[in-house]
Design a protein around this motif. Structure first.
Motif, PDB file in Angstrom:
ATOM      1  N   PHE A  67      78.633  74.370  45.718  1.00  0.00           N
ATOM      2  CA  PHE A  67      77.654  73.366  46.171  1.00  0.00           C
ATOM      3  C   PHE A  67      78.373  72.371  47.088  1.00  0.00           C
ATOM      4  N   ARG A  68      79.530  71.926  46.630  1.00  0.00           N
ATOM      5  CA  ARG A  68      80.333  70.991  47.416  1.00  0.00           C
ATOM      6  C   ARG A  68      80.707  71.587  48.777  1.00  0.00           C
ATOM      7  N   ASP A  69      81.032  72.887  48.772  1.00  0.00           N
ATOM      8  CA  ASP A  69      81.504  73.526  50.000  1.00  0.00           C
ATOM      9  C   ASP A  69      80.372  74.044  50.886  1.00  0.00           C
ATOM     10  N   LYS A 112      70.551  54.550  36.698  1.00  0.00           N
ATOM     11  CA  LYS A 112      69.512  54.437  37.722  1.00  0.00           C
ATOM     12  C   LYS A 112      69.927  55.162  39.015  1.00  0.00           C
ATOM     13  N   GLY A 113      68.993  55.889  39.588  1.00  0.00           N
ATOM     14  CA  GLY A 113      69.245  56.574  40.857  1.00  0.00           C
ATOM     15  C   GLY A 113      69.851  57.953  40.703  1.00  0.00           C
ATOM     16  N   ASP A 114      70.141  58.323  39.470  1.00  0.00           N
ATOM     17  CA  ASP A 114      70.876  59.568  39.222  1.00  0.00           C
ATOM     18  C   ASP A 114      70.064  60.466  38.295  1.00  0.00           C
ATOM     19  N   ILE A 115      69.867  61.717  38.740  1.00  0.00           N
ATOM     20  CA  ILE A 115      69.041  62.612  37.915  1.00  0.00           C
ATOM     21  C   ILE A 115      69.852  63.736  37.272  1.00  0.00           C
ATOM     22  N   HIS A 116      71.170  63.680  37.381  1.00  0.00           N
ATOM     23  CA  HIS A 116      72.002  64.723  36.740  1.00  0.00           C
ATOM     24  C   HIS A 116      71.991  64.512  35.225  1.00  0.00           C
ATOM     25  N   ASP A 117      71.699  65.569  34.488  1.00  0.00           N
ATOM     26  CA  ASP A 117      71.641  65.351  33.030  1.00  0.00           C
ATOM     27  C   ASP A 117      72.351  66.412  32.194  1.00  0.00           C
ATOM     28  N   ILE A 118      72.934  67.414  32.828  1.00  0.00           N
ATOM     29  CA  ILE A 118      73.523  68.495  32.027  1.00  0.00           C
ATOM     30  C   ILE A 118      74.718  67.979  31.210  1.00  0.00           C
ATOM     31  N   GLY A 119      75.596  67.241  31.870  1.00  0.00           N
ATOM     32  CA  GLY A 119      76.773  66.712  31.168  1.00  0.00           C
ATOM     33  C   GLY A 119      76.378  65.750  30.054  1.00  0.00           C
ATOM     34  N   LYS A 120      75.421  64.889  30.358  1.00  0.00           N
ATOM     35  CA  LYS A 120      74.942  63.947  29.333  1.00  0.00           C
ATOM     36  C   LYS A 120      74.342  64.691  28.139  1.00  0.00           C
ATOM     37  N   MET A 160      76.990  55.805  28.987  1.00  0.00           N
ATOM     38  CA  MET A 160      76.351  55.930  30.301  1.00  0.00           C
ATOM     39  C   MET A 160      76.989  57.079  31.064  1.00  0.00           C
ATOM     40  N   SER A 161      76.138  57.800  31.795  1.00  0.00           N
ATOM     41  CA  SER A 161      76.607  58.932  32.588  1.00  0.00           C
ATOM     42  C   SER A 161      76.213  58.723  34.045  1.00  0.00           C
ATOM     43  N   ALA A 162      77.103  59.109  34.961  1.00  0.00           N
ATOM     44  CA  ALA A 162      76.790  59.091  36.401  1.00  0.00           C
ATOM     45  C   ALA A 162      77.558  60.221  37.071  1.00  0.00           C
ATOM     46  N   LEU A 163      76.883  60.933  37.962  1.00  0.00           N
ATOM     47  CA  LEU A 163      77.527  62.053  38.657  1.00  0.00           C
ATOM     48  C   LEU A 163      77.705  61.788  40.143  1.00  0.00           C
ATOM     49  N   LEU A 164      77.185  60.660  40.600  1.00  0.00           N
ATOM     50  CA  LEU A 164      77.266  60.384  42.031  1.00  0.00           C
ATOM     51  C   LEU A 164      78.140  59.158  42.273  1.00  0.00           C
ATOM     52  N   THR A 165      78.910  59.200  43.341  1.00  0.00           N
ATOM     53  CA  THR A 165      79.736  58.025  43.661  1.00  0.00           C
ATOM     54  C   THR A 165      78.836  56.831  44.010  1.00  0.00           C
ATOM     55  N   THR A 166      77.604  57.131  44.448  1.00  0.00           N
ATOM     56  CA  THR A 166      76.690  56.035  44.791  1.00  0.00           C
ATOM     57  C   THR A 166      76.034  55.404  43.561  1.00  0.00           C
ATOM     58  N   ASP A 212      85.319  64.425  29.115  1.00  0.00           N
ATOM     59  CA  ASP A 212      84.359  65.475  28.759  1.00  0.00           C
ATOM     60  C   ASP A 212      83.728  65.166  27.397  1.00  0.00           C
ATOM     61  N   ALA A 213      82.869  66.086  26.947  1.00  0.00           N
ATOM     62  CA  ALA A 213      82.100  65.811  25.733  1.00  0.00           C
ATOM     63  C   ALA A 213      83.008  65.748  24.499  1.00  0.00           C
ATOM     64  N   ALA A 214      84.029  66.604  24.467  1.00  0.00           N
ATOM     65  CA  ALA A 214      84.929  66.585  23.314  1.00  0.00           C
ATOM     66  C   ALA A 214      85.709  65.267  23.266  1.00  0.00           C
TER      67      ALA A 214
END
Ligand code: B1M
Length: 233
Positions: A67-69, A112-120, A160-166, A212-214
């Motif tokens: 995805f990044r690439d 807020k502003g972040d919809i990534h939820d798999i890690g959370k 709290m979880s965030a996946l975006l630098t923004t 990580d979760a562990a």
């Protein structure tokens, strides 16, 4: 998906090949195959945590790299995420059913502003499995949402979880608001998400960054023990 896919009988693959096939299937967003493979590994007495980390999380890492690439795009990543969630839904009850004693209560949400939820979601599952009561506020949480939930008085930990630098700076807004309201020290504040690190966690005033979760589980246990010792002293 390769043309060979139809010929593969998942249950006939060795463990190693099945794990590799699962990583491919996750990449291709093939939810039914992921569900079937998770069930096969469970029948083969794999631990739910090993299935999660070795097959699903590792597969998602490859998705993230591509995805990044610019090799994969949002629709494909959404399909991969859907397949991941399909696998996680089978593992969730198994990770939670440990009969572990209750260790504390946490409220967690993506900022807020972040919809990534798999890690959370993974953190939630692992924390529940370890014996914490967890309330999951979902995605896109404003400061008012977090603080409103904390007001119920039943929590020890805010996650709290965030996946975006923004979106990661929003964590500081939440913590600063807690400081303003004089409630910061009432809670253990944990943060996590791929773009964060320990320096960031310290800079925003969290108690700890969890890679990580562990690590989240271990950190929560350690800090809860410390909190109880302080109260007892
Ligand atoms: Co997005 N995305 N995404 N995405 N996405 C990333 C994060 C990105 C790194 C991809 C990339 O470029 N390589 C990149 C961010 C770049 C940056 O900010 N520097 C990115 C981008 C740019 C975007 C969009 C802006 C894309 C666009 O629209 N152009 C957009 C943003 C939408 C928004 O939020 N406003 C977007 C959208 C999406 C999808 C919707 C397609 C989908 C999300 C689906 C979903 O979550 N339901 C998606 C996905 C899946 C990813 C990647 C590929 C995978 C994330 C993931 O699930 N990882 C991701 C690439 C990557 O991270 N490598 C990427 C697996 C998960 C198990 O790991 O979430 O890190 P992770 O969680 C770990 C730890 O970090 C930790 O424990 C977890 C388990 O071990 N942890 C915590 C996480 N939270 C914690 C909280 C804690 C403790 C530990 O509290 C106590």
């Amino acid at each position: 998906m390769s043309d060979d896919q139809d010929d593969i009988i998942l249950s006939e693959l060795s463990d190693d090949d099945l794990v590799l096939q699962m990583q491919d299937d996750l990449y291709d967003g093939m939810k039914p195959e992921i569900i079937e493979s998770v069930n096969i590994l469970l029948e083969r007495k794999w631990l739910p945590y090993d299935i999660l980390t070795k097959a699903l999380v590792e597969g998602m890492r490859v998705v993230g790299d591509d995805f990044r690439d610019g090799i994969l795009f949002v629709p494909e990543v959404l399909l991969a995420a859907g397949a991941m969630k399909g696998g996680m839904s089978i593992l969730k009850p198994l990770l939670i059913e440990t009969g572990a004693p209750r260790l504390g209560a946490m409220v967690i949400g993506t900022v807020k502003g972040d919809i990534h939820d798999i890690g959370k979601n993974l953190v939630t599952m692992m924390m529940e499995g370890a014996g914490f009561d967890v309330t999951d506020l979902g995605i896109n949480n404003a400061v008012e949402g977090y603080l409103g939930e904390l007001e119920s008085g039943k929590y020890d930990i805010l996650g709290m979880s965030a996946l975006l630098t923004t979106t990661m700076p929003y964590m500081k807004i939440v913590i600063d608001t807690m400081v303003e309201k004089g409630i910061r020290d009432d809670y253990i504040v944990l943060c996590g998400g791929a773009p964060l690190n320990a320096e960031f966690g310290a800079a925003i005033g969290a108690d700890a960054y969890c890679s990580d979760a562990a690590v989240a589980v271990e950190t929560a246990k350690e800090l809860m023990a410390k909190k109880h010792n302080q109260v007892g002293a």
